[in-house]
Design an enzyme around this catalytic site. Structure first.
Site, PDB file in Angstrom:
ATOM      1  N   GLU A   1      19.692 -15.212   8.819  1.00 31.18           N
ATOM      2  CA  GLU A   1      19.888 -15.255  10.277  1.00 31.18           C
ATOM      3  C   GLU A   1      18.614 -14.883  11.041  1.00 31.18           C
ATOM      4  O   GLU A   1      18.305 -15.459  12.093  1.00 31.18           O
ATOM      5  CB  GLU A   1      21.012 -14.295  10.666  1.00 31.18           C
ATOM      6  CG  GLU A   1      21.377 -14.289  12.131  1.00 31.18           C
ATOM      7  CD  GLU A   1      21.942 -15.628  12.599  1.00 31.18           C
ATOM      8  OE1 GLU A   1      23.005 -16.029  12.119  1.00 31.18           O
ATOM      9  OE2 GLU A   1      21.297 -16.264  13.447  1.00 31.18           O
TER      10      GLU A   1
ATOM     11  N   LYS B   1      10.964 -17.344   7.531  1.00 30.82           N
ATOM     12  CA  LYS B   1      11.096 -18.743   7.962  1.00 30.82           C
ATOM     13  C   LYS B   1      10.049 -19.641   7.319  1.00 30.82           C
ATOM     14  O   LYS B   1      10.315 -20.820   7.042  1.00 30.82           O
ATOM     15  CB  LYS B   1      11.001 -18.854   9.479  1.00 30.82           C
ATOM     16  CG  LYS B   1       9.664 -18.443  10.070  1.00 30.82           C
ATOM     17  CD  LYS B   1       9.814 -17.382  11.086  1.00 30.82           C
ATOM     18  CE  LYS B   1       8.540 -16.623  11.280  1.00 30.82           C
ATOM     19  NZ  LYS B   1       8.706 -15.502  12.167  1.00 30.82           N
TER      20      LYS B   1
ATOM     21  N   ARG C   1       0.852  -1.217   0.000  1.00 29.75           N
ATOM     22  CA  ARG C   1       0.000   0.000   0.000  1.00 29.75           C
ATOM     23  C   ARG C   1       0.872   1.245   0.000  1.00 29.75           C
ATOM     24  O   ARG C   1       1.477   1.581   1.025  1.00 29.75           O
ATOM     25  CB  ARG C   1      -0.876   0.000   1.261  1.00 29.75           C
ATOM     26  CG  ARG C   1      -1.846  -1.147   1.314  1.00 29.75           C
ATOM     27  CD  ARG C   1      -2.390  -1.315   2.706  1.00 29.75           C
ATOM     28  NE  ARG C   1      -1.407  -1.860   3.631  1.00 29.75           N
ATOM     29  CZ  ARG C   1      -1.583  -2.020   4.932  1.00 29.75           C
ATOM     30  NH1 ARG C   1      -2.718  -1.650   5.484  1.00 29.75           N
ATOM     31  NH2 ARG C   1      -0.631  -2.524   5.702  1.00 29.75           N
TER      32      ARG C   1
ATOM     33  N   GLY D   1      10.482  -8.712  17.237  1.00 35.15           N
ATOM     34  CA  GLY D   1      10.507  -7.258  17.417  1.00 35.15           C
ATOM     35  C   GLY D   1      11.238  -6.625  16.249  1.00 35.15           C
ATOM     36  O   GLY D   1      12.190  -7.197  15.716  1.00 35.15           O
TER      37      GLY D   1
ATOM     38  N   VAL E   1      15.251 -17.420  12.306  1.00 33.86           N
ATOM     39  CA  VAL E   1      15.073 -18.216  13.533  1.00 33.86           C
ATOM     40  C   VAL E   1      15.606 -17.431  14.718  1.00 33.86           C
ATOM     41  O   VAL E   1      16.759 -16.990  14.719  1.00 33.86           O
ATOM     42  CB  VAL E   1      15.830 -19.559  13.453  1.00 33.86           C
ATOM     43  CG1 VAL E   1      15.586 -20.385  14.718  1.00 33.86           C
ATOM     44  CG2 VAL E   1      15.416 -20.345  12.218  1.00 33.86           C
TER      45      VAL E   1
ATOM     46  N   LYS F   1      10.754 -22.978  12.248  1.00 34.47           N
ATOM     47  CA  LYS F   1      12.098 -22.714  12.781  1.00 34.47           C
ATOM     48  C   LYS F   1      12.814 -24.025  13.098  1.00 34.47           C
ATOM     49  O   LYS F   1      14.029 -24.154  12.881  1.00 34.47           O
ATOM     50  CB  LYS F   1      11.989 -21.825  14.019  1.00 34.47           C
ATOM     51  CG  LYS F   1      11.483 -20.417  13.674  1.00 34.47           C
ATOM     52  CD  LYS F   1      11.041 -19.664  14.907  1.00 34.47           C
ATOM     53  CE  LYS F   1      10.603 -18.243  14.575  1.00 34.47           C
ATOM     54  NZ  LYS F   1       9.909 -17.572  15.682  1.00 34.47           N
TER      55      LYS F   1
ATOM     56  N   ASP G   1       4.736 -21.646  13.627  1.00 33.39           N
ATOM     57  CA  ASP G   1       5.931 -20.789  13.581  1.00 33.39           C
ATOM     58  C   ASP G   1       7.147 -21.541  14.139  1.00 33.39           C
ATOM     59  O   ASP G   1       8.218 -21.563  13.521  1.00 33.39           O
ATOM     60  CB  ASP G   1       5.646 -19.519  14.396  1.00 33.39           C
ATOM     61  CG  ASP G   1       6.859 -18.604  14.485  1.00 33.39           C
ATOM     62  OD1 ASP G   1       7.145 -17.907  13.501  1.00 33.39           O
ATOM     63  OD2 ASP G   1       7.528 -18.609  15.537  1.00 33.39           O
TER      64      ASP G   1
HETATM   65  P1  NDP Z   1       4.617  -6.984   8.425  1.00 31.29           P
HETATM   66  O1  NDP Z   1       3.288  -7.580   8.147  1.00 31.29           O
HETATM   67  O2  NDP Z   1       4.728  -6.018   9.533  1.00 31.29           O
HETATM   68  O3  NDP Z   1       5.164  -6.284   7.100  1.00 31.29           O
HETATM   69  C1  NDP Z   1       5.039  -6.879   5.826  1.00 31.29           C
HETATM   70  C2  NDP Z   1       5.438  -5.878   4.780  1.00 31.29           C
HETATM   71  O4  NDP Z   1       5.371  -6.507   3.504  1.00 31.29           O
HETATM   72  C3  NDP Z   1       4.563  -4.640   4.710  1.00 31.29           C
HETATM   73  O5  NDP Z   1       5.350  -3.506   4.505  1.00 31.29           O
HETATM   74  C4  NDP Z   1       3.674  -4.894   3.482  1.00 31.29           C
HETATM   75  O6  NDP Z   1       3.302  -3.722   2.789  1.00 31.29           O
HETATM   76  C5  NDP Z   1       4.620  -5.693   2.619  1.00 31.29           C
HETATM   77  N1  NDP Z   1       3.912  -6.554   1.667  1.00 31.29           N
HETATM   78  C6  NDP Z   1       2.993  -7.490   1.931  1.00 31.29           C
HETATM   79  N2  NDP Z   1       2.592  -8.104   0.792  1.00 31.29           N
HETATM   80  C7  NDP Z   1       3.270  -7.490  -0.210  1.00 31.29           C
HETATM   81  C8  NDP Z   1       3.291  -7.644  -1.613  1.00 31.29           C
HETATM   82  N3  NDP Z   1       2.522  -8.556  -2.222  1.00 31.29           N
HETATM   83  N4  NDP Z   1       4.115  -6.846  -2.349  1.00 31.29           N
HETATM   84  C9  NDP Z   1       4.914  -5.940  -1.727  1.00 31.29           C
HETATM   85  N5  NDP Z   1       4.940  -5.741  -0.399  1.00 31.29           N
HETATM   86  C10 NDP Z   1       4.131  -6.514   0.352  1.00 31.29           C
HETATM   87  O7  NDP Z   1       5.629  -8.211   8.636  1.00 31.29           O
HETATM   88  P2  NDP Z   1       6.899  -8.287   9.600  1.00 31.29           P
HETATM   89  O8  NDP Z   1       7.766  -7.122   9.353  1.00 31.29           O
HETATM   90  O9  NDP Z   1       6.456  -8.573  10.992  1.00 31.29           O
HETATM   91  O10 NDP Z   1       7.596  -9.641   9.089  1.00 31.29           O
HETATM   92  C11 NDP Z   1       8.338  -9.678   7.899  1.00 31.29           C
HETATM   93  C12 NDP Z   1       9.097 -11.003   7.800  1.00 31.29           C
HETATM   94  O11 NDP Z   1       9.988 -11.097   8.902  1.00 31.29           O
HETATM   95  C13 NDP Z   1       8.223 -12.260   7.878  1.00 31.29           C
HETATM   96  O12 NDP Z   1       8.793 -13.255   7.070  1.00 31.29           O
HETATM   97  C14 NDP Z   1       8.315 -12.657   9.334  1.00 31.29           C
HETATM   98  O13 NDP Z   1       8.086 -14.031   9.540  1.00 31.29           O
HETATM   99  C15 NDP Z   1       9.759 -12.309   9.606  1.00 31.29           C
HETATM  100  N6  NDP Z   1      10.065 -12.079  11.023  1.00 31.29           N
HETATM  101  C16 NDP Z   1       9.335 -11.167  11.726  1.00 31.29           C
HETATM  102  C17 NDP Z   1       9.626 -10.927  13.053  1.00 31.29           C
HETATM  103  C18 NDP Z   1       8.880  -9.900  13.847  1.00 31.29           C
HETATM  104  O14 NDP Z   1       9.190  -9.721  15.031  1.00 31.29           O
HETATM  105  N7  NDP Z   1       7.897  -9.214  13.271  1.00 31.29           N
HETATM  106  C19 NDP Z   1      10.696 -11.680  13.743  1.00 31.29           C
HETATM  107  C20 NDP Z   1      11.440 -12.574  12.886  1.00 31.29           C
HETATM  108  C21 NDP Z   1      11.102 -12.771  11.570  1.00 31.29           C
HETATM  109  P3  NDP Z   1       2.393  -2.578   3.481  1.00 31.29           P
HETATM  110  O15 NDP Z   1       3.307  -1.917   4.475  1.00 31.29           O
HETATM  111  O16 NDP Z   1       2.053  -1.676   2.360  1.00 31.29           O
HETATM  112  O17 NDP Z   1       1.257  -3.291   4.099  1.00 31.29           O
HETATM  113  N1  HSE Z   2       5.664 -14.696  16.100  1.00 27.89           N
HETATM  114  C1  HSE Z   2       7.006 -14.993  16.432  1.00 27.89           C
HETATM  115  C2  HSE Z   2       7.141 -15.192  17.928  1.00 27.89           C
HETATM  116  C3  HSE Z   2       7.968 -13.891  16.022  1.00 27.89           C
HETATM  117  O1  HSE Z   2       6.184 -15.024  18.695  1.00 27.89           O
HETATM  118  O2  HSE Z   2       8.241 -15.530  18.357  1.00 27.89           O
HETATM  119  C4  HSE Z   2       8.470 -14.050  14.635  1.00 27.89           C
HETATM  120  O3  HSE Z   2       9.328 -15.139  14.526  1.00 27.89           O
END
Ligand code: NDP
Ligand code: HSE
Length: 441
Positions: free
Chosen positions: A131, A107, A47, A309, A134, A207, A203
């Site tokens: 990295e 993951k 978006r 986070g 997990v 991992k 999840d």
């Molecule tokens: P979010 O949902 O917060 O962010 C996802 C982002 O991807 C958003 O900016 C969204 O856009 C964008 N997006 C979604 N679909 C599309 C698409 N089709 N085309 C382009 N952009 C897209 O996710 P997180 O940041 O929490 O997680 C990201 C990754 O990191 C995941 O694989 C998650 O498993 C991994 N991860 C997350 C952790 C965490 O603490 N959150 C910890 C460890 C790993 P828009 O902003 O416009 O909605």
């Molecule tokens: N949802 C996960 C957790 C964070 O609670 O640990 C992303 O790996």
């Protein structure tokens, strides 16, 4: 200083926005460490109009054309922090085949189809680093994939999901049931609106697959992992654990062993388990993660820290960015996937586990003998048995007495069959609690 290296950032949510912020704040240090400045070529999002606060980045860098950004000749490194299987898989396979380095936190994709990514990296002669996938900020995969390559890992036991660890820690601390603790986790922002992936263990299973693949030089996918979540863990289970000097954690366990035919194999599982309070993982509270690695020469190693986070996860992502950029400048790539061992993954029934079983029974002659006979029939050895009068045990309401039995190690199928047969005994009024036990034997 070399000419700038150009990054395509896919995703700008919880993790991506922190990656962008840290790239800006640390730009001078990152350039000095790499030997070249980093530039953002574009940031793909879903978006364009979404309010992204005061991110220090030019608005024209945002695009919804992830495919175009990945394919651009102007990009050296692709950082994927979107998540999910498609379209992330197609973007990353294209990037790797084109020789672009990839850093991902995804993951779910690595566990579902890591093979496609590793094969594409090999085809394109490109780096694939993950990295952050997990245990968030914890430096764990690099040690498994590099530092411990001179050793033989026998077992990895971890708390790799922060949401469920928060819930179980709250249940332990307050005596709350699962639903109440989940509500608190949601209010505090630990659990997502749809907590299924966390509380049902998906999840953690993803991992576990990644950890097992690295630890045992074998491709292990999410489908190979036995998975049970924490939704069935009750306040009575937690009270039973406490009465035994234990607590309950959602563990991911990947272990070497032998299969029924005596061949070396691995078992990979995620399930709640009782662990003694003396176990190093017992004191890991709140939403923290920790992974306990047992290696032949190194002995036990413990990795601990924040598993999730935005900023914590971005730290791991940026560590990978520095590594792949250094490799590019040096004209080298990291060692490719190591899957030479190609070990079979044993079914859960063959995994060696221990059970804690709490039975509500009639208090009359022959009951203990009948119960012990069921264990004996399944070749399961009892380690301890304790009988308490009804009402003195958390699980004993309505019983004459409560029998608390802890077994020695046995194949999981034999333990499960034992519990099934106990249900059919006249003397057993109900089975109040069944939990696997880890550690302490
Ligand atoms: P979010 O949902 O917060 O962010 C996802 C982002 O991807 C958003 O900016 C969204 O856009 C964008 N997006 C979604 N679909 C599309 C698409 N089709 N085309 C382009 N952009 C897209 O996710 P997180 O940041 O929490 O997680 C990201 C990754 O990191 C995941 O694989 C998650 O498993 C991994 N991860 C997350 C952790 C965490 O603490 N959150 C910890 C460890 C790993 P828009 O902003 O416009 O909605
Ligand atoms: N949802 C996960 C957790 C964070 O609670 O640990 C992303 O790996």
């Amino acid at each position: 200083m070399s000419s700038p290296l150009r990054l395509a950032i896919l995703g700008c949510g919880t993790v991506g926005s922190e990656v962008v912020r840290l790239l800006h704040e640390q730009s001078a240090d990152l350039a000095a460490r790499i030997g070249a400045p980093l530039e953002i070529a574009g940031i793909a999002v879903r978006r364009l109009g979404r309010d992204r606060g005061d991110l220090p980045v030019a608005p024209e860098l945002f695009t919804t054309d992830a495919v175009g950004l990945v394919k651009s000749d102007d990009v050296d490194v692709v950082v994927e922090v979107v998540g999910g299987i498609e379209p992330a898989r197609s973007w990353l396979v294209d990037a790797l085949r084109a020789g672009k380095s990839v850093v991902t936190a995804n993951k779910a994709l690595l566990a579902e189809d890591g093979a496609s990514l590793h094969d594409a990296a090999a085809d394109g002669g490109a780096d694939l680093y993950y990295e952050a996938a997990v245990a968030g900020a914890i430096p764990l995969l690099r040690p498994l994939r590099e530092s411990l390559h001179g050793d033989r890992i026998n077992r990895v036991t971890g708390i790799v999901n922060g949401t469920t660890n928060f819930i179980l820690s709250a249940m332990d601390a307050t005596g709350a049931g699962f639903a109440e603790a989940l509500e608190e986790a949601t209010e505090l922002g630990y659990a997502e609106a749809d907590p299924t992936a966390d509380v049902e263990g998906f999840d953690a299973a993803a991992k576990a697959a990644i950890l097992a693949s690295l630890a045992f030089h074998t491709r292990v996918g999410a489908a190979d992992v036995h998975r049970e979540g924490i939704t069935e863990v009750t306040a009575a289970d937690m009270a039973s654990a406490k009465a035994m000097g234990c607590t309950i954690k959602l563990l991911c366990i990947a272990a070497r062993g032998t299969d029924a035919a005596g061949r070396e194999s691995v078992s990979v599982r995620v399930h709640p388990a009782m662990i003694p309070l003396s176990h190093p993982l017992a004191s890991v509270g709140d939403a923290y993660n920790a992974v306990f690695v047992e290696a032949e020469a190194a002995g036990p190693l413990m990795f601990y820290g924040r598993g999730a986070g935005g900023a914590a996860t971005a730290s791991a992502v940026l560590g990978d960015v520095v590594a792949v950029c250094r490799n590019r400048l040096a004209g080298v790539r990291a060692p490719s996937e190591s899957a030479y061992a190609d070990l079979a993954v044993r079914p859960m029934g063959e995994a060696l586990t221990r059970y804690h079983v709490s039975l509500d029974v009639a208090d009359k002659p022959g009951v203990l003998a009948a119960v012990a006979g069921v264990f004996a029939r399944h070749d399961v050895s009892i380690a301890t048995v304790r009988q308490a009068p009804a009402g003195t045990e958390p699980a004993g309401r309505g019983a004459d007495a409560v029998l608390v039995i802890v077994t020695h190690t046995a194949p999981d199928a034999a333990l499960a069959a034992t519990v099934e047969d106990l249900r059919g005994l006249d003397a057993v009024r109900s089975i109040a609690s069944v939990l696997r036990v880890e550690g302490g034997e």
